[in-house]
Each structure stands twice: as structure tokens, then as C-alpha cells.
Design a protein around this motif. Structure first.
Motif, PDB file in Angstrom:
ATOM      1  N   LEU A  76     -10.704 -62.283  29.339  1.00 50.98           N
ATOM      2  CA  LEU A  76     -11.731 -61.413  28.487  1.00 50.98           C
ATOM      3  C   LEU A  76     -11.927 -60.155  28.772  1.00 50.98           C
ATOM      4  O   LEU A  76     -12.240 -59.241  27.811  1.00 50.98           O
ATOM      5  CB  LEU A  76     -13.461 -62.389  28.671  1.00 50.98           C
ATOM      6  CG  LEU A  76     -13.317 -63.778  28.315  1.00 50.98           C
ATOM      7  CD1 LEU A  76     -14.477 -64.466  28.589  1.00 50.98           C
ATOM      8  CD2 LEU A  76     -13.073 -63.867  26.894  1.00 50.98           C
ATOM      9  N   PHE A  77     -11.811 -59.741  30.040  1.00 47.13           N
ATOM     10  CA  PHE A  77     -12.144 -58.296  30.326  1.00 47.13           C
ATOM     11  C   PHE A  77     -10.810 -57.476  29.743  1.00 47.13           C
ATOM     12  O   PHE A  77     -11.028 -56.387  29.368  1.00 47.13           O
ATOM     13  CB  PHE A  77     -12.163 -58.092  31.809  1.00 47.13           C
ATOM     14  CG  PHE A  77     -12.057 -56.677  32.164  1.00 47.13           C
ATOM     15  CD1 PHE A  77     -13.205 -55.999  32.281  1.00 47.13           C
ATOM     16  CD2 PHE A  77     -10.836 -55.936  32.748  1.00 47.13           C
ATOM     17  CE1 PHE A  77     -13.503 -54.660  32.492  1.00 47.13           C
ATOM     18  CE2 PHE A  77     -11.245 -54.762  33.106  1.00 47.13           C
ATOM     19  CZ  PHE A  77     -12.631 -54.111  32.960  1.00 47.13           C
ATOM     20  N   ALA A  78      -9.666 -58.027  29.848  1.00 51.38           N
ATOM     21  CA  ALA A  78      -8.659 -57.635  29.153  1.00 51.38           C
ATOM     22  C   ALA A  78      -8.516 -57.357  27.888  1.00 51.38           C
ATOM     23  O   ALA A  78      -8.217 -56.241  26.936  1.00 51.38           O
ATOM     24  CB  ALA A  78      -7.173 -58.148  29.367  1.00 51.38           C
ATOM     25  N   VAL A  79      -9.123 -58.302  27.020  1.00 52.00           N
ATOM     26  CA  VAL A  79      -9.438 -58.245  25.692  1.00 52.00           C
ATOM     27  C   VAL A  79     -10.502 -57.056  25.178  1.00 52.00           C
ATOM     28  O   VAL A  79     -10.312 -56.268  24.323  1.00 52.00           O
ATOM     29  CB  VAL A  79      -9.942 -59.669  25.029  1.00 52.00           C
ATOM     30  CG1 VAL A  79     -10.180 -59.321  23.545  1.00 52.00           C
ATOM     31  CG2 VAL A  79      -8.700 -60.442  25.201  1.00 52.00           C
ATOM     32  N   ALA A  80     -11.505 -57.201  25.933  1.00 50.96           N
ATOM     33  CA  ALA A  80     -12.696 -56.177  25.834  1.00 50.96           C
ATOM     34  C   ALA A  80     -11.967 -54.874  26.121  1.00 50.96           C
ATOM     35  O   ALA A  80     -12.375 -53.865  25.117  1.00 50.96           O
ATOM     36  CB  ALA A  80     -13.711 -56.468  26.587  1.00 50.96           C
ATOM     37  N   TYR A  81     -11.200 -54.401  27.065  1.00 47.98           N
ATOM     38  CA  TYR A  81     -10.784 -53.221  27.236  1.00 47.98           C
ATOM     39  C   TYR A  81      -9.829 -52.683  26.258  1.00 47.98           C
ATOM     40  O   TYR A  81      -9.637 -51.593  25.843  1.00 47.98           O
ATOM     41  CB  TYR A  81      -9.819 -53.273  28.628  1.00 47.98           C
ATOM     42  CG  TYR A  81      -8.842 -52.030  28.877  1.00 47.98           C
ATOM     43  CD1 TYR A  81      -9.685 -50.815  29.441  1.00 47.98           C
ATOM     44  CD2 TYR A  81      -7.634 -52.026  28.653  1.00 47.98           C
ATOM     45  CE1 TYR A  81      -8.771 -49.570  29.691  1.00 47.98           C
ATOM     46  CE2 TYR A  81      -7.042 -50.815  28.658  1.00 47.98           C
ATOM     47  CZ  TYR A  81      -7.639 -49.685  29.479  1.00 47.98           C
ATOM     48  OH  TYR A  81      -6.766 -48.587  29.709  1.00 47.98           O
ATOM     49  N   ILE A  82      -8.934 -53.686  25.672  1.00 46.96           N
ATOM     50  CA  ILE A  82      -8.176 -53.190  24.428  1.00 46.96           C
ATOM     51  C   ILE A  82      -8.947 -52.810  23.183  1.00 46.96           C
ATOM     52  O   ILE A  82      -8.708 -51.858  22.568  1.00 46.96           O
ATOM     53  CB  ILE A  82      -6.965 -54.428  24.351  1.00 46.96           C
ATOM     54  CG1 ILE A  82      -6.200 -54.789  25.422  1.00 46.96           C
ATOM     55  CG2 ILE A  82      -6.288 -54.048  22.678  1.00 46.96           C
ATOM     56  CD1 ILE A  82      -5.211 -56.100  25.437  1.00 46.96           C
ATOM     57  N   LEU A  83      -9.854 -53.595  23.065  1.00 43.86           N
ATOM     58  CA  LEU A  83     -10.695 -53.393  21.724  1.00 43.86           C
ATOM     59  C   LEU A  83     -11.255 -52.119  21.983  1.00 43.86           C
ATOM     60  O   LEU A  83     -11.438 -51.192  20.982  1.00 43.86           O
ATOM     61  CB  LEU A  83     -11.714 -54.499  21.714  1.00 43.86           C
ATOM     62  CG  LEU A  83     -10.993 -55.884  21.055  1.00 43.86           C
ATOM     63  CD1 LEU A  83     -12.097 -56.893  20.965  1.00 43.86           C
ATOM     64  CD2 LEU A  83     -10.356 -55.791  19.710  1.00 43.86           C
ATOM     65  N   ILE A  84     -11.988 -51.773  23.052  1.00 42.99           N
ATOM     66  CA  ILE A  84     -12.917 -50.632  23.059  1.00 42.99           C
ATOM     67  C   ILE A  84     -11.730 -49.374  23.295  1.00 42.99           C
ATOM     68  O   ILE A  84     -12.137 -48.612  22.757  1.00 42.99           O
ATOM     69  CB  ILE A  84     -13.951 -50.752  24.639  1.00 42.99           C
ATOM     70  CG1 ILE A  84     -14.769 -51.728  24.520  1.00 42.99           C
ATOM     71  CG2 ILE A  84     -14.087 -49.336  24.950  1.00 42.99           C
ATOM     72  CD1 ILE A  84     -15.563 -52.000  25.710  1.00 42.99           C
TER      73      ILE A  84
END
Length: 232
Positions: A76-84
Motif C-alpha cells: 500500500l505504501f509503494a502504491v501511494a508513493y507511486i501515485l503521489i
């Protein structure tokens, strides 16, 4: 670069905690993960791209199947980082583009779409009519053409939405060419009877109004909703 370093630190912490919890509960699974990690590192150092991607994919799949909360948090943190990170890069590119537009004396007016909620368009009479292009998830849209100066016959309004009513208020000296496509909706065109749409489209115009000097073409695509055109 600091953002990426922080990302690596957080991901390493999550994966380390995941490995320790798996090791405490299932020693064989921990050994399997360790072996797969070593294989990934080996293929990476050898430059064997296909084997590296295959092993890394199997490792990620295995970690997901373990349903470890730390693994889920890492993903989840990786997905959030990519989106941001993606959106921040888009904003930076847009700023550079706007600066270049201004240097080249190009007329540009960016405007955010309001996806949800009611909205009234053209509420000021201080400017001439400008073409409208709207994308919405849901909401009510009211377009009042009496509040602007409509000139010519090349005026276009395009509205695409999932759900919600659309109303256009038209002065007596403006004709409207209506083009509506809907899965489930209804159309009311001036004082004519309402027409229900069921996975179809309809085009409406009045030949008697073709001689008017002012014309607007209204194109509406909606999954479910009503479209009403009325005189003021």
C-alpha cells in the motif's frame, strides 16, 4: 532523491518486520523467502533480466499469499508513493508548460473539473460565451445562457457524466441543437413531450429556428440522468 531514499527505508522496515514475523510463525516459509531473495540478488548481479523479473514476481506473489500485515502495508505504501510521485511530476511539467505558454503569448486558461456536486455555469455577464467541456462523476449542472453574450453559430457545450440532471436555460433569440446519449435517462426539449432514453441517443433541433443568428450545440453523454432545455 530524498523522497526515494525515505521510500526505500520505509519499505525495508516493512519487509524486515514481515520477514521476522514469518520467521517466528513459520520457519520453512522464512527460509523459502530468504532463498528467493538470494536468487533475485544473484540474477540482478548477473544481468539476467528475464530470470530476475520471474523470481522477483514469484517472491512478491508468495509474500502476498502469506497475508502478512507488514507486506500489505509495504504494498500500500509503494502504491501511494507511486501515485503521489506521479501527480507531483505532472504538476511540475504543467508549471513548466504554463511558463512556456506565457512566454510565447499563448492564451491558456486551465480549470479543474468538479466531479461531484451541483454546479451552475456561466453565472457572469461580464464576458462572451466560451465553449464548455465538462467531465463529471455525479452532480447537477445548470447552464444559463442568459448570463453571457452568445454570438454566431459555432458555440459548443459538451457534458460527459455518470449520473445527474442537466439543465440549460436558453434566451428567446438562441437556438439549441441537442445531441443526447444515455443508458437510462429522459430528455425534455422546450415545450415538447419528454422522451425516455434506454441505451440510445437522440438529436433534436427546430428547423424554424435555423434562421436565428445565435446557435448553441449541446452534446450530453450520461449513464443515467435527465436533460432539460427550456426557454427563459
Amino acid at each position: 532523491m530524498k523522497k526515494f531514499q525515505l521510500f526505500l527505508v520505509v519499505e525495508s522496515l516493512f519487509l524486515t518486520m514481515a520477514f521476522l514475523t514469518i520467521l517466528a510463525s513459520d520457519f520453512a516459509a522464512a527460509v523459502c523467502i530468504l532463498v528467493m531473495v538470494l536468487l533475485v540478488l544473484r540474477f540482478y548481479n548477473m544481468g539476467s533480466r528475464s530470470n530476475f523479473l520471474l523470481t522477483a514476481g514469484l517472491l512478491l506473489l508468495f509474500l502476498i499469499f502469506m497475508l502478512n500485515p507488514y507486506v500489505i502495508a509495504a504494498i500500500l505504501f509503494a502504491v501511494a508513493y507511486i501515485l503521489i510521485n506521479h501527480f507531483s511530476q505532472v504538476k511540475q511539467n504543467n508549471r513548466r508548460a504554463l511558463i512556456q505558454f506565457e512566454k510565447d503569448e499563448l492564451d491558456v486558461r486551465p480549470k479543474r473539473n468538479k466531479w461531484i456536486g451541483s454546479k451552475q455555469h456561466l453565472i457572469s455577464d461580464d464576458y462572451c460565451f466560451d465553449d464548455i467541456n465538462i467531465i463529471r462523476v455525479t452532480g447537477s449542472d445548470t447552464i444559463d445562457l442568459s448570463q453571457v453574450i452568445v454570438k454566431g453559430k459555432d458555440n459548443v457545450i459538451v457534458i460527459r457524466k455518470v449520473y445527474g440532471p442537466t439543465q440549460i436555460l436558453v434566451p428567446l433569440d438562441v437556438t439549441v441543437k441537442l445531441d443526447v446519449s444515455a443508458v437510462y435517462g429522459n430528455v425534455t426539449y422546450f415545450d415538447f413531450p419528454a422522451y425516455d432514453l434506454r441505451n440510445e441517443s437522440i438529436k433534436l433541433s427546430q428547423p424554424a429556428d435555423q434562421d436565428l443568428l445565435k446557435s448553441v450545440k449541446l452534446i450530453v453523454s450520461v449513464i443515467a440522468g435527465s436533460v432539460e432545455v427550456k426557454r427563459l
